[in-house]
Design a protein around this motif. Sequence first.
Motif, PDB file in Angstrom:
ATOM      1  N   PHE A 107     132.089  69.891   7.631  1.00 30.17           N
ATOM      2  CA  PHE A 107     132.704  70.666   6.552  1.00 30.17           C
ATOM      3  C   PHE A 107     131.756  70.754   5.350  1.00 30.17           C
ATOM      4  O   PHE A 107     132.107  70.407   4.217  1.00 30.17           O
ATOM      5  CB  PHE A 107     134.033  70.044   6.131  1.00 30.17           C
ATOM      6  CG  PHE A 107     135.075  70.057   7.224  1.00 30.17           C
ATOM      7  CD1 PHE A 107     135.639  71.251   7.648  1.00 30.17           C
ATOM      8  CD2 PHE A 107     135.490  68.881   7.829  1.00 30.17           C
ATOM      9  CE1 PHE A 107     136.606  71.264   8.645  1.00 30.17           C
ATOM     10  CE2 PHE A 107     136.450  68.883   8.829  1.00 30.17           C
ATOM     11  CZ  PHE A 107     137.010  70.082   9.242  1.00 30.17           C
ATOM     12  N   LEU A 108     130.579  71.238   5.598  1.00 32.20           N
ATOM     13  CA  LEU A 108     129.500  71.200   4.617  1.00 32.20           C
ATOM     14  C   LEU A 108     129.849  71.894   3.301  1.00 32.20           C
ATOM     15  O   LEU A 108     129.534  71.390   2.230  1.00 32.20           O
ATOM     16  CB  LEU A 108     128.246  71.833   5.223  1.00 32.20           C
ATOM     17  CG  LEU A 108     127.002  71.896   4.317  1.00 32.20           C
ATOM     18  CD1 LEU A 108     126.556  70.488   3.945  1.00 32.20           C
ATOM     19  CD2 LEU A 108     125.881  72.657   5.007  1.00 32.20           C
ATOM     20  N   LYS A 109     130.516  73.053   3.358  1.00 36.34           N
ATOM     21  CA  LYS A 109     130.779  73.840   2.147  1.00 36.34           C
ATOM     22  C   LYS A 109     132.250  73.850   1.747  1.00 36.34           C
ATOM     23  O   LYS A 109     132.638  74.646   0.882  1.00 36.34           O
ATOM     24  CB  LYS A 109     130.291  75.272   2.347  1.00 36.34           C
ATOM     25  CG  LYS A 109     128.783  75.399   2.502  1.00 36.34           C
ATOM     26  CD  LYS A 109     128.354  76.861   2.555  1.00 36.34           C
ATOM     27  CE  LYS A 109     126.838  76.976   2.660  1.00 36.34           C
ATOM     28  NZ  LYS A 109     126.401  78.412   2.698  1.00 36.34           N
ATOM     29  N   LEU A 110     133.047  72.983   2.329  1.00 36.78           N
ATOM     30  CA  LEU A 110     134.487  73.005   2.062  1.00 36.78           C
ATOM     31  C   LEU A 110     134.780  72.681   0.601  1.00 36.78           C
ATOM     32  O   LEU A 110     134.261  71.706   0.056  1.00 36.78           O
ATOM     33  CB  LEU A 110     135.198  72.004   2.971  1.00 36.78           C
ATOM     34  CG  LEU A 110     136.707  72.181   3.105  1.00 36.78           C
ATOM     35  CD1 LEU A 110     137.044  73.512   3.752  1.00 36.78           C
ATOM     36  CD2 LEU A 110     137.298  71.031   3.906  1.00 36.78           C
ATOM     37  N   ARG A 111     135.627  73.509  -0.021  1.00 36.07           N
ATOM     38  CA  ARG A 111     135.988  73.319  -1.430  1.00 36.07           C
ATOM     39  C   ARG A 111     137.493  73.213  -1.652  1.00 36.07           C
ATOM     40  O   ARG A 111     137.925  72.690  -2.674  1.00 36.07           O
ATOM     41  CB  ARG A 111     135.418  74.470  -2.272  1.00 36.07           C
ATOM     42  CG  ARG A 111     133.902  74.501  -2.246  1.00 36.07           C
ATOM     43  CD  ARG A 111     133.337  75.582  -3.130  1.00 36.07           C
ATOM     44  NE  ARG A 111     131.878  75.555  -3.105  1.00 36.07           N
ATOM     45  CZ  ARG A 111     131.095  76.395  -3.759  1.00 36.07           C
ATOM     46  NH1 ARG A 111     131.631  77.343  -4.513  1.00 36.07           N
ATOM     47  NH2 ARG A 111     129.788  76.297  -3.675  1.00 36.07           N
ATOM     48  N   ILE A 112     138.277  73.735  -0.725  1.00 36.28           N
ATOM     49  CA  ILE A 112     139.728  73.603  -0.796  1.00 36.28           C
ATOM     50  C   ILE A 112     140.200  73.028   0.533  1.00 36.28           C
ATOM     51  O   ILE A 112     140.005  73.627   1.590  1.00 36.28           O
ATOM     52  CB  ILE A 112     140.421  74.943  -1.077  1.00 36.28           C
ATOM     53  CG1 ILE A 112     140.008  75.480  -2.450  1.00 36.28           C
ATOM     54  CG2 ILE A 112     141.934  74.799  -1.006  1.00 36.28           C
ATOM     55  CD1 ILE A 112     140.601  76.837  -2.788  1.00 36.28           C
ATOM     56  N   PHE A 113     140.798  71.816   0.460  1.00 39.25           N
ATOM     57  CA  PHE A 113     141.256  71.118   1.662  1.00 39.25           C
ATOM     58  C   PHE A 113     142.716  70.760   1.455  1.00 39.25           C
ATOM     59  O   PHE A 113     143.048  69.878   0.665  1.00 39.25           O
ATOM     60  CB  PHE A 113     140.407  69.860   1.887  1.00 39.25           C
ATOM     61  CG  PHE A 113     140.761  69.114   3.141  1.00 39.25           C
ATOM     62  CD1 PHE A 113     140.716  69.724   4.380  1.00 39.25           C
ATOM     63  CD2 PHE A 113     141.122  67.763   3.081  1.00 39.25           C
ATOM     64  CE1 PHE A 113     141.017  69.018   5.539  1.00 39.25           C
ATOM     65  CE2 PHE A 113     141.433  67.050   4.234  1.00 39.25           C
ATOM     66  CZ  PHE A 113     141.377  67.681   5.467  1.00 39.25           C
ATOM     67  N   ASP A 114     143.616  71.463   2.172  1.00 38.54           N
ATOM     68  CA  ASP A 114     145.052  71.293   1.971  1.00 38.54           C
ATOM     69  C   ASP A 114     145.720  71.054   3.321  1.00 38.54           C
ATOM     70  O   ASP A 114     145.815  71.963   4.153  1.00 38.54           O
ATOM     71  CB  ASP A 114     145.635  72.538   1.300  1.00 38.54           C
ATOM     72  CG  ASP A 114     147.076  72.334   0.852  1.00 38.54           C
ATOM     73  OD1 ASP A 114     147.700  71.341   1.253  1.00 38.54           O
ATOM     74  OD2 ASP A 114     147.583  73.185   0.088  1.00 38.54           O
ATOM     75  N   VAL A 115     146.168  69.819   3.526  1.00 41.97           N
ATOM     76  CA  VAL A 115     146.920  69.470   4.743  1.00 41.97           C
ATOM     77  C   VAL A 115     148.270  68.867   4.366  1.00 41.97           C
ATOM     78  O   VAL A 115     148.849  68.073   5.123  1.00 41.97           O
ATOM     79  CB  VAL A 115     146.118  68.496   5.634  1.00 41.97           C
ATOM     80  CG1 VAL A 115     144.859  69.156   6.168  1.00 41.97           C
ATOM     81  CG2 VAL A 115     145.771  67.216   4.872  1.00 41.97           C
ATOM     82  N   SER A 116     148.785  69.227   3.216  1.00 46.41           N
ATOM     83  CA  SER A 116     150.037  68.660   2.709  1.00 46.41           C
ATOM     84  C   SER A 116     151.230  69.074   3.563  1.00 46.41           C
ATOM     85  O   SER A 116     151.192  70.064   4.300  1.00 46.41           O
ATOM     86  CB  SER A 116     150.256  69.108   1.263  1.00 46.41           C
ATOM     87  OG  SER A 116     150.337  70.523   1.185  1.00 46.41           O
ATOM     88  N   ASN A 117     152.297  68.272   3.455  1.00 51.30           N
ATOM     89  CA  ASN A 117     153.566  68.567   4.131  1.00 51.30           C
ATOM     90  C   ASN A 117     153.408  68.685   5.641  1.00 51.30           C
ATOM     91  O   ASN A 117     153.790  69.676   6.268  1.00 51.30           O
ATOM     92  CB  ASN A 117     154.191  69.849   3.561  1.00 51.30           C
ATOM     93  CG  ASN A 117     154.619  69.712   2.133  1.00 51.30           C
ATOM     94  OD1 ASN A 117     155.611  69.052   1.818  1.00 51.30           O
ATOM     95  ND2 ASN A 117     153.861  70.314   1.231  1.00 51.30           N
ATOM     96  N   ASN A 118     152.801  67.661   6.216  1.00 49.12           N
ATOM     97  CA  ASN A 118     152.710  67.545   7.664  1.00 49.12           C
ATOM     98  C   ASN A 118     153.161  66.146   8.064  1.00 49.12           C
ATOM     99  O   ASN A 118     153.851  65.472   7.290  1.00 49.12           O
ATOM    100  CB  ASN A 118     151.276  67.829   8.127  1.00 49.12           C
ATOM    101  CG  ASN A 118     150.975  69.321   8.199  1.00 49.12           C
ATOM    102  OD1 ASN A 118     151.409  70.016   9.119  1.00 49.12           O
ATOM    103  ND2 ASN A 118     150.219  69.824   7.213  1.00 49.12           N
ATOM    104  N   ASN A 119     152.783  65.724   9.253  1.00 49.70           N
ATOM    105  CA  ASN A 119     153.176  64.403   9.745  1.00 49.70           C
ATOM    106  C   ASN A 119     151.955  63.543  10.064  1.00 49.70           C
ATOM    107  O   ASN A 119     151.992  62.720  10.978  1.00 49.70           O
ATOM    108  CB  ASN A 119     154.051  64.543  10.999  1.00 49.70           C
ATOM    109  CG  ASN A 119     155.358  65.274  10.732  1.00 49.70           C
ATOM    110  OD1 ASN A 119     156.061  64.971   9.761  1.00 49.70           O
ATOM    111  ND2 ASN A 119     155.674  66.252  11.556  1.00 49.70           N
ATOM    112  N   PHE A 120     150.887  63.707   9.293  1.00 54.47           N
ATOM    113  CA  PHE A 120     149.689  62.906   9.496  1.00 54.47           C
ATOM    114  C   PHE A 120     149.960  61.454   9.111  1.00 54.47           C
ATOM    115  O   PHE A 120     150.724  61.177   8.179  1.00 54.47           O
ATOM    116  CB  PHE A 120     148.528  63.459   8.680  1.00 54.47           C
ATOM    117  CG  PHE A 120     148.007  64.780   9.187  1.00 54.47           C
ATOM    118  CD1 PHE A 120     147.459  64.881  10.459  1.00 54.47           C
ATOM    119  CD2 PHE A 120     148.060  65.923   8.398  1.00 54.47           C
ATOM    120  CE1 PHE A 120     146.972  66.097  10.936  1.00 54.47           C
ATOM    121  CE2 PHE A 120     147.584  67.133   8.867  1.00 54.47           C
ATOM    122  CZ  PHE A 120     147.036  67.222  10.147  1.00 54.47           C
ATOM    123  N   ASN A 121     149.300  60.542   9.805  1.00 57.63           N
ATOM    124  CA  ASN A 121     149.458  59.118   9.502  1.00 57.63           C
ATOM    125  C   ASN A 121     148.109  58.431   9.583  1.00 57.63           C
ATOM    126  O   ASN A 121     147.070  59.067   9.709  1.00 57.63           O
ATOM    127  CB  ASN A 121     150.484  58.471  10.443  1.00 57.63           C
ATOM    128  CG  ASN A 121     150.118  58.666  11.912  1.00 57.63           C
ATOM    129  OD1 ASN A 121     148.943  58.769  12.273  1.00 57.63           O
ATOM    130  ND2 ASN A 121     151.124  58.709  12.773  1.00 57.63           N
TER     131      ASN A 121
END
Length: 373
Positions: A107-121
């Motif tokens: 993810f070399l150039k990633l500037r917006i990372f949104d994984v909200s409201n999921n079931n990650f643990n």
Amino acid sequence: MIPQCLGTLRYLFVLDLQMNNLNGIMPRNFSKENQFETIKLNGNQLEGPLPHSLAQCRNIKVLDLGDNIIEDVFPNWLEVLPELQVLSLRSNKLYGTITCSSIRHPFLKLRIFDVSNNNFNGPLPTSCIKNFQGMMNVNDSQLGLQYMGWRDNIIGKYYSNSVVVIMKGFDIELTKILTTFTTIDLSNNMFEGEIPIFIGQLSSLKGLNLSNNGITGKIPQSLSYLRNLEWLDLSRNQLRGEIPMALTNLNFLSVLNLSQNHLEGVIPNGQQFDTFGNDSYEGNAMLCGLPLSKSCKKDEDQPSHSTSEDEEESGFGWKAVAIGYACGAISGLLLGHNVFFFGKPEWLVGLVEHMFNMRLKRRNSRAGANRRI
């Protein structure tokens, strides 16, 4: 149903079908020769797993699949996309842990990372975050304000990318995305563990939301290095310890939420911290100081402590006054008793006459007769 043939359109640059009533599974067959720079399928009813053929979209900058019902693990195979700047997977049914593989710069150039409201643990995705080079030292000041988009040089039309993010506690649609806008949103999952210290290296970060997880440990002082941070939400976790005083150095911080944790000690004051209200700290029973109504114990003890020190220095404390008053009262009673029964004592009369240079009149004839004798 969303047409499966969309992934085969070789010369399509923008696929924007957001906020419709599309359902079914995503197109599975993105070709190697595709030219996609933007794919926005958010706000539909798409389901099923994510197609691995998305990794063939080598030119893609914006991938927004949020607000669907996609059920899958985190697509870490997207880390190979060299131009990806926006990845939004918010509000789906994604699950499992988030890890990045061993490639040198995921993810070399990633500037917006949104994984909200999921079931990650599991633990916070430190293996990914520490490699977000696009969030370190972003500086486009020499080029002026620039937006993520796509221009067709032939017809002269310009397409502006947009994205929905939780900014300062509100869902906001950015109709244009500045290339300097950087944010991480991991809220409303089941992440555990401590906040990594190296997150302070993301010096261009403007927003950080880790709320409503199971994060433990202390707030790292390294967060004070995020000098461009405008909002910080660590609420509804299991954080302990004191709030680092160094956070007062965040001059652009306009929204702070540390509520519903187990923080303790004195709330820092000064600069931006003087603008935050009670709601920034509520639910932390051991916190004290302004703006909370609960004053700190050290502050309550301070006046009596200083008064006691002053008394000790002057030697005129309440103990000395009490002792002097008691001795004076006893002496007065004894002297009054002597005068009442025996008249004016000779030593007292002499002392008064000497001090005031006067002679006392003798009103007691018996005392006078005794004196003549």
